[in-house]
Motif scaffolding. Structure first.
Motif, PDB file in Angstrom:
ATOM      1  N   ALA A   1       0.842  -1.198   0.000  1.00 41.13           N
ATOM      2  CA  ALA A   1       0.000   0.000   0.000  1.00 41.13           C
ATOM      3  C   ALA A   1       0.875   1.244   0.000  1.00 41.13           C
ATOM      4  CB  ALA A   1      -0.905  -0.003   1.232  1.00 41.13           C
ATOM      5  N   ARG A   2       1.956   1.193   0.753  1.00 39.06           N
ATOM      6  CA  ARG A   2       2.881   2.318   0.801  1.00 39.06           C
ATOM      7  C   ARG A   2       3.724   2.409  -0.464  1.00 39.06           C
ATOM      8  NH1 ARG A   2       8.151   3.798   4.001  1.00 39.06           N
ATOM      9  NH2 ARG A   2       8.785   1.705   3.396  1.00 39.06           N
ATOM     10  N   LEU A   3       4.087   1.267  -1.032  1.00 42.58           N
ATOM     11  CA  LEU A   3       4.943   1.226  -2.214  1.00 42.58           C
ATOM     12  C   LEU A   3       4.228   1.740  -3.460  1.00 42.58           C
ATOM     13  CD1 LEU A   3       7.654   0.167  -3.533  1.00 42.58           C
ATOM     14  CD2 LEU A   3       6.400  -1.947  -3.996  1.00 42.58           C
ATOM     15  N   LYS A   4       2.966   1.336  -3.638  1.00 42.26           N
ATOM     16  CA  LYS A   4       2.282   1.609  -4.899  1.00 42.26           C
ATOM     17  C   LYS A   4       1.047   2.493  -4.784  1.00 42.26           C
ATOM     18  CE  LYS A   4       3.623  -2.441  -7.604  1.00 42.26           C
ATOM     19  NZ  LYS A   4       3.121  -3.531  -8.461  1.00 42.26           N
ATOM     20  N   GLY A   5       0.346   2.413  -3.659  1.00 44.76           N
ATOM     21  CA  GLY A   5      -0.931   3.098  -3.564  1.00 44.76           C
ATOM     22  C   GLY A   5      -0.820   4.491  -2.969  1.00 44.76           C
ATOM     23  N   ASN A   6      -1.969   5.061  -2.666  1.00 43.56           N
ATOM     24  CA  ASN A   6      -2.046   6.358  -1.985  1.00 43.56           C
ATOM     25  C   ASN A   6      -2.161   6.062  -0.495  1.00 43.56           C
ATOM     26  OD1 ASN A   6      -2.794   8.852  -0.859  1.00 43.56           O
ATOM     27  ND2 ASN A   6      -3.827   9.485  -2.737  1.00 43.56           N
ATOM     28  N   PHE A   7      -1.019   5.901   0.161  1.00 43.93           N
ATOM     29  CA  PHE A   7      -0.975   5.406   1.536  1.00 43.93           C
ATOM     30  C   PHE A   7      -1.715   6.330   2.495  1.00 43.93           C
ATOM     31  CE2 PHE A   7       1.763   4.026   5.335  1.00 43.93           C
ATOM     32  CZ  PHE A   7       0.997   2.892   5.536  1.00 43.93           C
ATOM     33  N   GLU A   8      -1.519   7.625   2.356  1.00 40.21           N
ATOM     34  CA  GLU A   8      -2.183   8.571   3.256  1.00 40.21           C
ATOM     35  C   GLU A   8      -3.699   8.517   3.087  1.00 40.21           C
ATOM     36  OE1 GLU A   8      -0.709  10.155   5.687  1.00 40.21           O
ATOM     37  OE2 GLU A   8       1.131   9.141   5.043  1.00 40.21           O
ATOM     38  N   LEU A   9      -4.160   8.382   1.849  1.00 41.16           N
ATOM     39  CA  LEU A   9      -5.602   8.262   1.606  1.00 41.16           C
ATOM     40  C   LEU A   9      -6.138   6.984   2.232  1.00 41.16           C
ATOM     41  CD1 LEU A   9      -8.226   9.202   0.226  1.00 41.16           C
ATOM     42  CD2 LEU A   9      -7.486   7.951  -1.820  1.00 41.16           C
ATOM     43  N   TYR A  10      -5.404   5.880   2.080  1.00 40.78           N
ATOM     44  CA  TYR A  10      -5.826   4.609   2.670  1.00 40.78           C
ATOM     45  C   TYR A  10      -6.008   4.740   4.179  1.00 40.78           C
ATOM     46  CZ  TYR A  10      -4.413   2.105  -1.650  1.00 40.78           C
ATOM     47  OH  TYR A  10      -4.286   1.647  -2.932  1.00 40.78           O
ATOM     48  N   LEU A  11      -5.032   5.367   4.844  1.00 35.96           N
ATOM     49  CA  LEU A  11      -5.091   5.511   6.302  1.00 35.96           C
ATOM     50  C   LEU A  11      -6.258   6.414   6.712  1.00 35.96           C
ATOM     51  CD1 LEU A  11      -1.284   5.937   7.163  1.00 35.96           C
ATOM     52  CD2 LEU A  11      -2.678   3.865   7.331  1.00 35.96           C
ATOM     53  N   LYS A  12      -6.417   7.512   6.000  1.00 37.57           N
ATOM     54  CA  LYS A  12      -7.485   8.466   6.314  1.00 37.57           C
ATOM     55  C   LYS A  12      -8.862   7.840   6.135  1.00 37.57           C
ATOM     56  CE  LYS A  12      -9.280  12.979   4.848  1.00 37.57           C
ATOM     57  NZ  LYS A  12      -9.085  14.116   3.905  1.00 37.57           N
ATOM     58  N   SER A  13      -9.009   6.994   5.118  1.00 38.29           N
ATOM     59  CA  SER A  13     -10.318   6.422   4.781  1.00 38.29           C
ATOM     60  C   SER A  13     -10.705   5.242   5.659  1.00 38.29           C
ATOM     61  CB  SER A  13     -10.341   5.989   3.310  1.00 38.29           C
ATOM     62  OG  SER A  13     -10.154   7.092   2.442  1.00 38.29           O
ATOM     63  N   ALA A  14      -9.738   4.680   6.397  1.00 39.62           N
ATOM     64  CA  ALA A  14     -10.040   3.492   7.204  1.00 39.62           C
ATOM     65  C   ALA A  14     -11.142   3.769   8.215  1.00 39.62           C
ATOM     66  CB  ALA A  14      -8.779   3.002   7.908  1.00 39.62           C
ATOM     67  N   GLY A  15     -11.208   5.004   8.726  1.00 36.20           N
ATOM     68  CA  GLY A  15     -12.226   5.354   9.709  1.00 36.20           C
ATOM     69  C   GLY A  15     -13.645   5.259   9.172  1.00 36.20           C
ATOM     70  N   ALA A  16     -13.805   5.215   7.841  1.00 36.83           N
ATOM     71  CA  ALA A  16     -15.137   5.087   7.246  1.00 36.83           C
ATOM     72  C   ALA A  16     -15.777   3.752   7.612  1.00 36.83           C
ATOM     73  CB  ALA A  16     -15.052   5.243   5.727  1.00 36.83           C
ATOM     74  N   ILE A  17     -14.975   2.788   8.029  1.00 35.34           N
ATOM     75  CA  ILE A  17     -15.508   1.484   8.431  1.00 35.34           C
ATOM     76  C   ILE A  17     -16.493   1.653   9.579  1.00 35.34           C
ATOM     77  CG2 ILE A  17     -14.886  -0.731   9.496  1.00 35.34           C
ATOM     78  CD1 ILE A  17     -12.278  -0.606   7.869  1.00 35.34           C
ATOM     79  N   ASP A  18     -16.188   2.528  10.522  1.00 34.73           N
ATOM     80  CA  ASP A  18     -17.066   2.727  11.684  1.00 34.73           C
ATOM     81  C   ASP A  18     -18.358   3.446  11.329  1.00 34.73           C
ATOM     82  OD1 ASP A  18     -15.368   1.480  13.491  1.00 34.73           O
ATOM     83  OD2 ASP A  18     -14.234   3.320  13.867  1.00 34.73           O
ATOM     84  N   LYS A  19     -18.428   4.028  10.135  1.00 34.61           N
ATOM     85  CA  LYS A  19     -19.616   4.782   9.729  1.00 34.61           C
ATOM     86  C   LYS A  19     -20.563   3.958   8.859  1.00 34.61           C
ATOM     87  CE  LYS A  19     -16.928   9.078   9.800  1.00 34.61           C
ATOM     88  NZ  LYS A  19     -16.433  10.215   8.999  1.00 34.61           N
ATOM     89  N   LEU A  20     -20.192   2.707   8.556  1.00 32.92           N
ATOM     90  CA  LEU A  20     -21.025   1.879   7.691  1.00 32.92           C
ATOM     91  C   LEU A  20     -22.362   1.569   8.352  1.00 32.92           C
ATOM     92  CD1 LEU A  20     -18.309  -0.594   6.350  1.00 32.92           C
ATOM     93  CD2 LEU A  20     -19.378   1.299   5.107  1.00 32.92           C
ATOM     94  N   LYS A  21     -23.428   1.540   7.532  1.00 34.57           N
ATOM     95  CA  LYS A  21     -24.782   1.297   8.019  1.00 34.57           C
ATOM     96  C   LYS A  21     -25.377   0.099   7.305  1.00 34.57           C
ATOM     97  CE  LYS A  21     -26.221   5.299   6.633  1.00 34.57           C
ATOM     98  NZ  LYS A  21     -24.971   5.756   5.966  1.00 34.57           N
ATOM     99  N   ASP A  22     -26.468  -0.414   7.844  1.00 33.21           N
ATOM    100  CA  ASP A  22     -27.177  -1.523   7.201  1.00 33.21           C
ATOM    101  C   ASP A  22     -27.518  -1.140   5.761  1.00 33.21           C
ATOM    102  OD1 ASP A  22     -27.220  -3.357   9.294  1.00 33.21           O
ATOM    103  OD2 ASP A  22     -29.041  -2.501  10.172  1.00 33.21           O
ATOM    104  N   GLY A  23     -27.223  -2.057   4.833  1.00 33.83           N
ATOM    105  CA  GLY A  23     -27.541  -1.837   3.426  1.00 33.83           C
ATOM    106  C   GLY A  23     -26.478  -1.097   2.649  1.00 33.83           C
ATOM    107  N   ASP A  24     -25.434  -0.606   3.328  1.00 32.10           N
ATOM    108  CA  ASP A  24     -24.362   0.088   2.617  1.00 32.10           C
ATOM    109  C   ASP A  24     -23.640  -0.868   1.676  1.00 32.10           C
ATOM    110  OD1 ASP A  24     -24.742   2.619   3.540  1.00 32.10           O
ATOM    111  OD2 ASP A  24     -23.146   2.566   5.048  1.00 32.10           O
ATOM    112  N   LYS A  25     -23.187  -0.304   0.558  1.00 31.23           N
ATOM    113  CA  LYS A  25     -22.464  -1.086  -0.443  1.00 31.23           C
ATOM    114  C   LYS A  25     -20.968  -0.884  -0.290  1.00 31.23           C
ATOM    115  CE  LYS A  25     -26.166  -0.968  -3.898  1.00 31.23           C
ATOM    116  NZ  LYS A  25     -26.516  -0.616  -5.308  1.00 31.23           N
ATOM    117  N   VAL A  26     -20.224  -1.989  -0.323  1.00 38.49           N
ATOM    118  CA  VAL A  26     -18.762  -1.962  -0.226  1.00 38.49           C
ATOM    119  C   VAL A  26     -18.197  -2.608  -1.487  1.00 38.49           C
ATOM    120  CG1 VAL A  26     -16.732  -2.690   1.082  1.00 38.49           C
ATOM    121  CG2 VAL A  26     -18.864  -2.106   2.285  1.00 38.49           C
ATOM    122  N   LEU A  27     -17.280  -1.925  -2.152  1.00 40.09           N
ATOM    123  CA  LEU A  27     -16.680  -2.423  -3.391  1.00 40.09           C
ATOM    124  C   LEU A  27     -15.281  -2.938  -3.117  1.00 40.09           C
ATOM    125  CD1 LEU A  27     -16.884  -2.752  -6.485  1.00 40.09           C
ATOM    126  CD2 LEU A  27     -15.943  -0.430  -6.691  1.00 40.09           C
TER     127      LEU A  27
END
Length: 368
Positions: free
Chosen positions: A237-263
């Motif tokens: 993730a650090r080598l190839k991806g947008n590592f800072e975006l990945y870390l920042k977005s991880a908190g969205a897991i706690d905001k997931l609701k019933d019926g939410d779509k995950v890709l």
């Protein structure tokens, strides 16, 4: 060094396949006077002198008036998500199709240069132009473990052998990590999770443990707090991806609701039949357990096209991307980010669910 993906583009019979063959030094693309000879893109892995490892991609020409023209054009357009740079073969007076395609390259910020049939006959001149125009990230040193290990450091690589492991070989992140440690004169020890506790008990000078993300829970309990811990997926993730975006977005897991779509975005096209596949089974189960919500999961495999409406996803999770280039990952991540969807990574998501994300990323902040 990462392979340079070079797309060869131009109108029908502009000399694209001839140039590919000339660069490769062998006949890998069919050359014929009939328009539309090249249909699907043709790839060739090669070492180009003065350039390095590369993948040449021959594409169908635009200006094709055959019945399959639209499908061929779509296949050619898809290669723009892959290439690091483009070579455009154009007539002395560019056609409207040449002009439109060049504008597309500019809009997508893909490095390119333009040559005609006569210039394409000079192989050395073309190689010099490739060298001059290739993007900076291709020549840049790839930092995997280089900045966190030193000569003589002992690094333990935990590699579970289960139903999801390829038979008779290591997965690419494991193999590349071993090679990178050798390049840094570090000592790599490869073992399975059940062997880890015994090894650490007998060896008190281990600097770092790198594990498969699927074993985070078990490994985290075994590795003492004074030994750095991370995973192969987080390394990539650090080598190839947008590592800072990945870390920042991880908190969205706690905001997931019933019926939410995950890709779930897999960047390889492995068989989906394994009962414990990480992207299709383990990670969805972990997210459902962590959130306690009824979530809907969708999978995009390999380099298949992304769904048209990315805004409908509450979370997008990209794999480590070991089988694709930075450009390929960048295209995906930017499309998701542009849609306003949180984007994270398999390893980051698994560490977040396990409550150990700060621990497994601390090594990148302070080194060891």
């Amino acid at each position: 060094m990462e392979r340079l993906y070079i797309g060869i583009y131009g109108g029908v019979n502009s000399g694209k396949s001839t140039l590919i063959n000339r660069l490769a030094g062998q006949d890998i693309a069919i050359v014929a006077p009939q328009a539309g000879t090249t249909t699907d893109p043709v790839r060739k892995n090669i070492e180009l002198e003065g350039v390095g490892p590369a993948v040449l991609i021959d594409t169908a020409g635009y200006g094709d008036d055959t019945a399959l023209a639209a499908r061929r054009a779509a296949k050619t357009a898809q290669t723009l998500d892959i290439v690091d740079m483009a070579v455009v073969l154009s007539a002395a007076a560019p056609t409207p199709q040449d002009t439109a395609f060049i504008e597309t390259l500019k809009q997508r910020k893909i490095p390119f240069f333009i040559i005609n049939k006569e210039q394409a006959q000079d192989r050395r001149a073309v190689l010099r132009l490739i060298q001059k125009n290739k993007p900076a990230h291709i020549s840049a040193k790839q930092v995997l473990l280089d900045d966190i290990v030193a000569a003589g450091d002992i690094v333990v690589l935990v590699t579970p052998i289960d139903a999801a492991a390829p038979q008779g070989r290591l997965i690419l992140p494991q193999a590349q990590s071993i090679r990178n440690l050798l390049d840094n004169n570090a000592v790599s020890v490869v073992l399975q999770p059940r062997q880890l506790a015994g090894f650490l008990a007998q060896n008190k000078n281990v600097k770092l443990v790198v594990t498969d993300s699927q074993a985070f829970g078990e490994v985290n309990k075994i590795v003492p707090a004074d030994i750095a811990l991370t995973s192969f997926s987080i390394l990539f993730a650090r080598l190839k991806g947008n590592f800072e975006l990945y870390l920042k977005s991880a908190g969205a897991i706690d905001k997931l609701k019933d019926g939410d779509k995950v890709l779930m975005l897999e960047s390889c096209a492995h068989s989906a039949g394994a009962c414990d596949d990480i992207g299709r089974v383990k990670l969805p189960a972990l997210l459902s357990k962590k959130t306690g919500k009824k979530l809907e999961f969708s999978i995009v495999s390999g380099l298949d096209a992304l769904p048209v409406n990315l805004r409908e996803y509450a979370l997008i999770i990209q794999c480590g991307g070991c089988m694709v280039t930075k450009q390929q990952l960048k295209t995906r991540i930017e499309a998701a980010a542009a849609a306003g969807a949180p984007v994270t990574n398999y390893g980051v998501a698994m560490a977040y669910c396990a409550g150990i994300l700060p621990r497994v990323t601390e090594v990148f902040k302070k080194g060891i």
